[in-house]
Design a protein around this motif. Structure first.
Motif, PDB file in Angstrom:
ATOM      1  N   THR A   1      83.919  68.455  23.060  1.00 36.00           N
ATOM      2  CA  THR A   1      83.698  67.641  21.866  1.00 36.00           C
ATOM      3  C   THR A   1      84.836  67.815  20.864  1.00 36.00           C
ATOM      4  O   THR A   1      85.039  66.952  20.002  1.00 36.00           O
ATOM      5  CB  THR A   1      82.365  68.025  21.203  1.00 36.00           C
ATOM      6  N   THR A   2      85.580  68.899  20.988  1.00 36.30           N
ATOM      7  CA  THR A   2      86.736  69.139  20.105  1.00 36.30           C
ATOM      8  C   THR A   2      87.982  68.394  20.568  1.00 36.30           C
ATOM      9  O   THR A   2      88.976  68.360  19.853  1.00 36.30           O
ATOM     10  CB  THR A   2      87.057  70.638  20.062  1.00 36.30           C
ATOM     11  N   GLY A   3      87.938  67.821  21.770  1.00 40.17           N
ATOM     12  CA  GLY A   3      89.101  67.171  22.344  1.00 40.17           C
ATOM     13  C   GLY A   3      89.860  68.050  23.316  1.00 40.17           C
ATOM     14  O   GLY A   3      90.716  67.563  24.057  1.00 40.17           O
ATOM     15  N   ARG A   4      89.585  69.330  23.321  1.00 39.75           N
ATOM     16  CA  ARG A   4      90.224  70.259  24.256  1.00 39.75           C
ATOM     17  C   ARG A   4      89.834  69.906  25.682  1.00 39.75           C
ATOM     18  O   ARG A   4      88.693  69.525  25.951  1.00 39.75           O
ATOM     19  CB  ARG A   4      89.810  71.697  23.922  1.00 39.75           C
ATOM     20  N   THR A   5      90.762  70.037  26.623  1.00 43.05           N
ATOM     21  CA  THR A   5      90.470  69.712  28.013  1.00 43.05           C
ATOM     22  C   THR A   5      90.659  70.929  28.912  1.00 43.05           C
ATOM     23  O   THR A   5      91.416  71.846  28.601  1.00 43.05           O
ATOM     24  CB  THR A   5      91.360  68.567  28.533  1.00 43.05           C
ATOM     25  N   LEU A   6      89.943  70.895  30.009  1.00 44.40           N
ATOM     26  CA  LEU A   6      90.067  71.912  31.052  1.00 44.40           C
ATOM     27  C   LEU A   6      90.139  71.198  32.384  1.00 44.40           C
ATOM     28  O   LEU A   6      89.321  70.320  32.684  1.00 44.40           O
ATOM     29  CB  LEU A   6      88.845  72.851  31.032  1.00 44.40           C
ATOM     30  N   ARG A   7      91.128  71.559  33.163  1.00 49.74           N
ATOM     31  CA  ARG A   7      91.293  70.989  34.490  1.00 49.74           C
ATOM     32  C   ARG A   7      90.806  71.996  35.525  1.00 49.74           C
ATOM     33  O   ARG A   7      91.133  73.181  35.458  1.00 49.74           O
ATOM     34  CB  ARG A   7      92.769  70.661  34.728  1.00 49.74           C
ATOM     35  N   ALA A   8      89.962  71.530  36.469  1.00 44.63           N
ATOM     36  CA  ALA A   8      89.395  72.412  37.484  1.00 44.63           C
ATOM     37  C   ALA A   8      89.384  71.719  38.829  1.00 44.63           C
ATOM     38  O   ALA A   8      89.388  70.489  38.911  1.00 44.63           O
ATOM     39  CB  ALA A   8      87.971  72.812  37.089  1.00 44.63           C
ATOM     40  N   ALA A   9      89.360  72.524  39.869  1.00 43.48           N
ATOM     41  CA  ALA A   9      89.222  71.943  41.207  1.00 43.48           C
ATOM     42  C   ALA A   9      87.802  71.438  41.422  1.00 43.48           C
ATOM     43  O   ALA A   9      87.580  70.410  42.064  1.00 43.48           O
ATOM     44  CB  ALA A   9      89.588  72.980  42.265  1.00 43.48           C
ATOM     45  N   TYR A  10      86.829  72.180  40.850  1.00 46.82           N
ATOM     46  CA  TYR A  10      85.423  71.806  40.948  1.00 46.82           C
ATOM     47  C   TYR A  10      84.736  72.091  39.622  1.00 46.82           C
ATOM     48  O   TYR A  10      85.156  72.968  38.860  1.00 46.82           O
ATOM     49  CB  TYR A  10      84.707  72.613  42.049  1.00 46.82           C
TER      50      TYR A  10
END
Length: 376
Positions: free
Chosen positions: A148-157
């Motif tokens: 909700t803050t705009g921060r992103t996380l990239r994950a394989a799953y």
């Protein structure tokens, strides 16, 4: 793994830092698989909520190195009594089950979460708070989670261990088939004089609803009851009146420690996986609390999914765990309906037959089902 700052990338993003997410994280940490646990709350909940840890879950916690600490905090109960008012109809014994833990452990949920979190930290992990996931989008190469803050996380799953209103399940487009119970459920932790005493969990039948009374450490009792329309915050007088009506002369409540009202559904996700998105715990199944199996089934989901990641067997996870959820949901639904029947003929037949069935193999079968030992 950096346990203080949310990373940009990880192998497995776990949405939800409750018992299910923590069990999955501990399993992954033990296997050396990179992960990040995200939870929207600034700190873990400190109310008791689930209070039963069954034998199969304790076996799983043995594997995770977390059972000894939890057992030291809990109260071991070896029987489950089915009653109609003060009359005992059936006793379900746990002390002869084929397990290293032939009992039910009564312990508040926050203690279970604290023990799992301590174990996770000992393995170098932690829960990232507060991070509320607003969107989950998967593609061929991975999953992007946006906060909700705009921060992103990239994950394989990404794994949804984020409860009945799961953001991950909704993003995956997975249906959640079932219905809601018409009744509300009252949940209260009290201090009281209780005639059956602290050596058993009591399930009491009544036309007004199902009532479960279970001992907790420190002289408290957990009361769970179906009520047609309960107040949002049941007070001591409400709990006393409820017990007077359903278990006359059995209870004298002297203090109310905590109470709440909640609605319960009986639902199972249509699938446990959609591409790189997977479900576990209440995101995958919800049901009546009559058998105290919700958190237990979730912890076992988390462990099974962690092992599936470690063994490269993700395709087998749904086949292993979804039938368990279907069975638990069906079992607890039947138990709730049998307990709350208002048909006088059915009620009389039930109360006549149960004591007779107590002389058969049924009590042990019920104990095995409640303990979830059939699901190893």
């Amino acid at each position: 793994m950096n346990t203080t700052t949310l990373p940009d990338r990880t192998e497995v993003a776990i949405v939800g830092g409750g018992p299910t997410g923590l069990a999955l994280a501990v399993t992954l940490a033990s296997a050396g698989i990179d992960f990040a646990v995200l939870d929207r709350l600034a700190e873990g909940a400190n109310t008791s909520r689930a209070a039963v840890v069954h034998a199969r879950t304790l076996e799983v916690l043995d594997e995770l190195g977390a059972s000894e600490s939890l057992i030291a905090l809990g109260l071991q109960v070896t029987r489950f009594a089915v009653r109609d008012g003060a009359r005992r109809l059936l006793t379900v014994p746990f002390d002869r089950l084929p397990t290293p833990h032939p009992y039910t452990l009564m312990v508040p949920q926050y203690e279970t979460e604290n023990v799992l979190l301590h174990r996770l930290r000992a393995l170098g992990g932690d829960v990232h708070r507060p991070y509320e996931v607003a969107s989950v989008v998967q593609d061929e190469d991975g999953v992007t989670l946006t906060m909700t803050t705009g921060r992103t996380l990239r994950a394989a799953y990404a794994v949804g261990a984020d409860g009945m209103h799961s953001t991950v399940r909704q993003a995956a487009g997975i249906g959640f088939t079932g219905n809601a119970y018409a009744e509300s459920f009252v949940l209260a932790d009290v201090v009281m004089d209780w005639a059956p005493g602290p050596a058993e969990v009591s399930l009491t039948f009544d036309t007004a609803g199902l009532t479960v009374v279970a001992p907790l450490p420190g002289g408290h009792y957990r009361v769970v009851a179906t009520v047609d329309d309960a107040p949002a915050a049941p007070d001591l007088a409400f709990v006393q009146k409820l017990l007077d009506e359903r278990a006359p002369g059995q209870a004298k409540v002297t203090r109310l420690a905590w109470s709440s009202r909640f609605r319960v559904h009986h639902r199972v996700a249509d699938r446990y996986r959609a591409g790189r998105l997977l479900l576990a715990g209440d995101a995958a199944h919800v049901h009546s609390p009559a058998g105290g199996q919700g958190m237990n089934t979730g912890i076992q989901d988390g462990y099974a999914l962690g092992r599936a990641f470690a063994d490269g067997q993700l395709d087998g996870y749904e086949a292993q765990r979804r039938p368990v959820a279907q069975r638990v949901v069906a079992f607890t639904h039947r138990m709730t309906r049998v307990a709350t029947t208002r048909n006088p003929v059915a009620r009389g037949a039930r109360n006549m037959v149960l004591p007779l069935l107590g002389r058969t193999a049924l009590p042990r079968k019920l104990a095995t089902e409640l303990a979830e030992l059939n699901y190893r």
